[in-house]
Write a protein that holds these residues in place. Structure first.
Motif, PDB file in Angstrom:
ATOM      1  N   ILE A  84       0.830  -1.209   0.000  1.00  0.00           N
ATOM      2  CA  ILE A  84       0.000   0.000   0.000  1.00  0.00           C
ATOM      3  C   ILE A  84       0.867   1.262   0.000  1.00  0.00           C
ATOM      4  O   ILE A  84       0.516   2.285  -0.592  1.00  0.00           O
ATOM      5  N   PRO A 103      -4.593   6.091   0.226  1.00  0.00           N
ATOM      6  CA  PRO A 103      -4.716   4.672  -0.139  1.00  0.00           C
ATOM      7  C   PRO A 103      -5.593   3.892   0.822  1.00  0.00           C
ATOM      8  O   PRO A 103      -6.013   2.779   0.531  1.00  0.00           O
ATOM      9  N   CYS A 132     -10.645   5.301  -2.156  1.00  0.00           N
ATOM     10  CA  CYS A 132      -9.214   5.125  -1.857  1.00  0.00           C
ATOM     11  C   CYS A 132      -8.463   4.825  -3.148  1.00  0.00           C
ATOM     12  O   CYS A 132      -9.027   4.235  -4.085  1.00  0.00           O
ATOM     13  N   TRP A 133      -7.202   5.225  -3.168  1.00  0.00           N
ATOM     14  CA  TRP A 133      -6.442   5.200  -4.427  1.00  0.00           C
ATOM     15  C   TRP A 133      -5.120   4.464  -4.292  1.00  0.00           C
ATOM     16  O   TRP A 133      -4.537   4.408  -3.210  1.00  0.00           O
ATOM     17  N   ARG A 134      -4.672   3.915  -5.404  1.00  0.00           N
ATOM     18  CA  ARG A 134      -3.291   3.408  -5.461  1.00  0.00           C
ATOM     19  C   ARG A 134      -2.770   3.672  -6.860  1.00  0.00           C
ATOM     20  O   ARG A 134      -3.576   3.691  -7.815  1.00  0.00           O
ATOM     21  N   ARG A 144      -7.378   1.508 -10.003  1.00  0.00           N
ATOM     22  CA  ARG A 144      -6.571   2.407  -9.169  1.00  0.00           C
ATOM     23  C   ARG A 144      -7.417   3.069  -8.083  1.00  0.00           C
ATOM     24  O   ARG A 144      -6.872   3.815  -7.264  1.00  0.00           O
TER      25      ARG A 144
HETATM   26  N1  LIG Z   1      -5.457   0.519  -1.012  1.00  0.00           N
HETATM   27  C1  LIG Z   1      -6.109   0.394  -2.183  1.00  0.00           C
HETATM   28  C2  LIG Z   1      -6.500   1.511  -2.900  1.00  0.00           C
HETATM   29  C3  LIG Z   1      -7.145   1.340  -4.114  1.00  0.00           C
HETATM   30  C4  LIG Z   1      -7.401   0.065  -4.545  1.00  0.00           C
HETATM   31 BR1  LIG Z   1      -8.265  -0.214  -6.199  1.00  0.00          BR
HETATM   32  N2  LIG Z   1      -7.038  -1.002  -3.858  1.00  0.00           N
HETATM   33  C5  LIG Z   1      -6.413  -0.855  -2.687  1.00  0.00           C
END
Ligand SMILES: Nc1ccc(Br)nc1
Length: 445
Positions: A84, A103, A132-134, A144
């Motif tokens: 993460i 995230p 939430c973002w990655r 994402r």
């Molecule tokens: N932490 C997180 C953020 C976004 C997504 Br898609 N998966 C996990």
């Protein structure tokens, strides 16, 4: 924006821009890579799911909170090698500040608890649903962003908190029509791993790193896990001891190996006895291999899984008693979980449990000719003030209106015609029964 090349593939969809005659460029109408639009049908499903999250939060007596999606990067800088933190959607803003699209939610919760300081009375039970973002290299083509329902309890040091969170998760599954034959929740404690590391005198400072590595059991081969553990300095005896204990799925066996005076065993025994009282014992099982991948967990951890084994974890969480001190504040015992909006929908599809969420409108109001557009507005306005959903339709042929009524599942068609209006009346068609009658416009309900 320049028109993307015709070979551009966004979100797996080929974007096929039309080259306009005047040479102006056409924006790519797909959303940014790894993100989703929610057109009405998808939005109805998302709203329905979030309503279930909210209803469970309500019956569990949690309060809703919210935070900016944008957070200081400092909140998420951790050295434990978690996925993460290696996929932070981070950047420098125009003020030169290091910021991220968050995230996860827990650090924001911790930040607010610290900010609220003595003004919050403990225990506090907060929930939120947030995006939430990655930043994942699109080579893996994964999303994402996702929405996560989070429920967290601050100031409840005993395992009652974890048993409350497990009830929330199970109530949610039950609301969706999912049973304990479809889904189970694996429960363990990081104190199990701690006890094993103590048995092999592994230095305390390696605990978090070991957890993050061991969480990859099932994703990496056993050899890769063993190699990573040896690389950070564990002896091969310690590695074998860890692998052996983490393969346990029986609490009595764990008690045999660790002894009954170990906190991990006492916590877990209490949690499983509470489960009987709550009436959800058949949903949960002890599985020592569960450690979860977030650095800050310190105690009980859990994750829900589909028993067919087709999907990734549906949700997960655990206790994090020492997160606040990593932000320089006094620690407050805490535990919580995150429940994403994607895997659960895949599960509902698998189980044929997606609800029928077609559009529903109470009334269509339609003027039969142009000079009646004004009266039609007043009829629509009066019905809306009574709380009825009204679609005011104009400039259409009656044939289209009937088709439209079917499409949007309208309950009634209110026709505003010249001769009726002159008598202060409107014509009402009940679309389910085809029944038709006149009503005084001023008395329409
Ligand atoms: N932490 C997180 C953020 C976004 C997504 Br898609 N998966 C996990």
């Amino acid at each position: 924006a320049s028109a993307p090349s015709s070979s551009t593939v966004e979100n797996g969809e080929p974007s096929s821009p039309v080259e306009p005659s005047d040479g102006a460029s056409v924006v790519d109408v797909n959303p940014p890579r790894g993100t989703r639009d929610f057109p009405p049908e998808d939005m109805r499903l998302r709203t329905w799911l979030f309503d279930q999250f909210r209803e469970v939060s309500r019956v569990m007596a949690f309060e809703e909170v919210d935070f900016p999606v944008l957070e200081s990067e400092a909140l998420f800088i951790r050295k434990a090698g978690e996925e993460i933190t290696q996929q932070l959607y981070n950047f420098e803003d125009k003020g030169g500040r290091r910021v991220v699209l968050r995230p996860e939610i827990t650090p924001s919760l911790a930040r607010l608890v610290i900010k609220q300081g003595k003004s919050v009375s403990l225990p506090l039970k907060w929930f939120t649903i947030g995006q939430c973002w990655r930043y994942e290299r699109m080579t893996r083509g994964r999303r994402r962003e996702h929405y996560q329902w989070n429920m967290d309890i601050f100031g409840m040091p005993k395992v009652r908190a974890e048993s409350e969170l497990l009830q929330a998760i199970i109530l949610l599954f039950e609301r969706l029509g999912i049973t304990s034959s479809d889904v189970g929740i694996r429960v363990s404690s990081r104190k199990v791993l701690q006890a094993v590391l103590n048995m092999y005198s592994v230095p305390e400072h390696l605990f978090t790193e070991v957890c993050v590595i061991v969480d990859k059991l099932g994703k990496l081969t056993r050899e890769e896990i063993e190699k990573k553990l040896v690389t950070i300095g564990l002896s091969s005896e310690a590695v074998l001891g860890i692998i052996e204990v983490l393969s346990l799925k029986s609490l009595p066996k764990l008690e045999e190996v660790l002894g009954s005076d170990v906190e991990a065993v006492a916590d877990l025994k209490k949690l499983f006895s509470f489960a009987e009282q709550y009436g959800y014992a058949d949903w949960i099982c002890f599985d020592a291999s569960v450690v979860r991948g977030l650095a800050y967990y310190t105690g009980i951890v859990f994750e829900a899984f589909d028993r067919d084994g087709k999907l990734r974890a549906i949700c997960g969480g655990g206790r994090y008693d020492r997160l606040l001190s990593t932000f320089g504040s006094e620690d407050i015992p805490a535990c919580g979980f995150g429940f994403g909006d994607a895997v659960i929908v895949e599960l509902l599809k698998e189980k044929g449990l997606l609800p029928d969420l077609s559009r529903q409108i109470d009334d269509i109001v339609f003027p039969l000719d142009e000079e009646l557009e004004g009266p039609a507005c007043s009829v629509a306005s009066s019905l809306r003030r009574q709380g009825r959903s009204v679609d005011l339709v104009e400039d259409k042929r009656l044939k289209w209106v009937f088709k439209h009524a079917e499409r949007i599942n309208a309950g009634r068609l209110i026709l505003v015609g010249k001769s009726e209006w002159e008598r202060g009346m409107v014509r009402v068609k009940i679309l389910s029964t085809r029944e038709e009658f006149e009503v005084k416009a001023g008395e329409l309900q």
